[in-house]
Design an enzyme around this catalytic site. Sequence first.
Site, mmCIF file in Angstrom:
data_model
loop_
_atom_site.group_PDB
_atom_site.id
_atom_site.type_symbol
_atom_site.label_atom_id
_atom_site.label_comp_id
_atom_site.label_asym_id
_atom_site.label_seq_id
_atom_site.Cartn_x
_atom_site.Cartn_y
_atom_site.Cartn_z
ATOM 1 C CD GLU A 150 -15.068 0.390 14.886
ATOM 2 O OE1 GLU A 150 -14.385 -0.809 14.884
ATOM 3 O OE2 GLU A 150 -15.648 0.634 16.140
ATOM 4 C CG ASP A 151 -15.950 4.672 11.502
ATOM 5 O OD1 ASP A 151 -16.381 4.030 12.506
ATOM 6 O OD2 ASP A 151 -15.353 5.527 11.871
#
Length: 498
Positions: A93-94
């Site tokens: 996600e990051d």
Amino acid sequence: MKTTNKFEIDKNDLTIASKQLWSKLEPYIYYLNNKEKEVVQLAFLQMVEAHSQQRRKSGEFYIIHPVEATITLAQIQLDVDTLAACLMHDVPEDTEVSLKDLEKIFSKEVVFLVFGITKLGKIKYQGIDRYAENLRKMFVAMSKDLRVVFIKLADRLHNLRTLKSLAPEKAYRIALESLEIYAPIAERLGMNYFKGEIEDAAFPFVYPEKYKQFIQLSDVEIQKRQKNAKKLMKKMQILLDKEGVKNYTLKGRAKKYYSLFKKMETHDNTLDKIFDLVALRIVVDSVDDCYTIFSMIHKVFEPVKGTMKDYINKPKPNGYQSLHISVRDTQTGQPFEIQVRTHDMDEFAEYGVAAHWAYKAKGAKVVDIFLDMENLKWIKDLVSLGKEELDHEDYLNHVKLDLFKDRIFVMTPKGDVIDLPEGATPLDFAYKIHEEIGSHAFMAKVNDNPIKLSDSLKNGDVVTILTDRKQQPKLDWLKWVKTGQASKQIRAKLRKLK
Ligand code: MN
């Protein structure tokens, strides 16, 4: 919590930090074999590389966060896949590293768990719709593999412990959501350690004023009672040795703040009537030992009337087992709660369903009730509820209700156990058995005595539903039912009838 790269991170600093973090994590995974340890290390290195340029809002290296979350799970001795996935839970996600990249290096199982967590997304509150949607996703993930939720809870716990660095409004929202959703989920899974830690971390951010008052009011009293508990522990130790009990552990612990605060609110804000402010816990090897000690306690101390509870014979719906009793200390007259349980029960009481996984990972046999997944049917119920067209606000209310309410166990005449929220009625019961039985329910009997369809059921009731073909759901029924499932089906039927 996502972060921005405000400033470059020096490679040397990162190397030093990651070395320190690895040596912090390593002792916690002693229970894994060498091959498994290598997988954890691989996940660690991958994670460090992926997050190398990120810091948290507090300014710390981002890599601290996944490691701290993973340590929480290693303390419960969860399996290698869970640990590896927890280390990388924020990677897809990051960072630039994708799930596809991870697939090349890690097992299907690990990638599946990371995928599960990633799909849950970051809960950024963007109105009630997004929020309800996230919750749905979570129950779906839970029903596929509970380990996703263990990771989520560990993730949340560390975020809560570092809330200070967030803007007050955001901190409040995360803390409130933790109290309303995550702590009850942990509780329902029997994971009392997580429940207690999440609640205590969230408490000051949700009720700052009440928290201050509470601390002022309770601190002195808690310390006083803890002192007494120490004396009582010494006394107990002598008694246990005299009785010849072997291999016991004595614990004297103050109740968690938030649960004490909740309890105080129901007792006119005084601590006088709260006996388990500090509870004494005796943990032993066998169930026989539990009862031996229990009867000894009865002889030596003065029990407080009506406080004896045998959760060994009658476990709580979430599987919790223990003996409880409050006694008066002969010297001070002060009441104390004493809990007696086996080592297995103790582990289960703290970690609940997660303890199953730990046992499973170790290949040990576990007492049946621990593995009784019937107890987890509520997750599937919440999933099926989520798929329907209930509007978001209704869904949210049902989730909160279903989670918050204590559960009761009632039985069909055949002896099948049905799990319902407290306050549920024969109608809830009927719909839980089958939609047809619900919508044609005409009369109910509890232990052979007729009761109204709107009456509340009690734990252990044997419920019979009499149906009549001509019977049909009525608008009033919506007021009588407590479960989302029943009200969903009544609504649907009412719409049809129109
Ligand atoms: Mn995270």
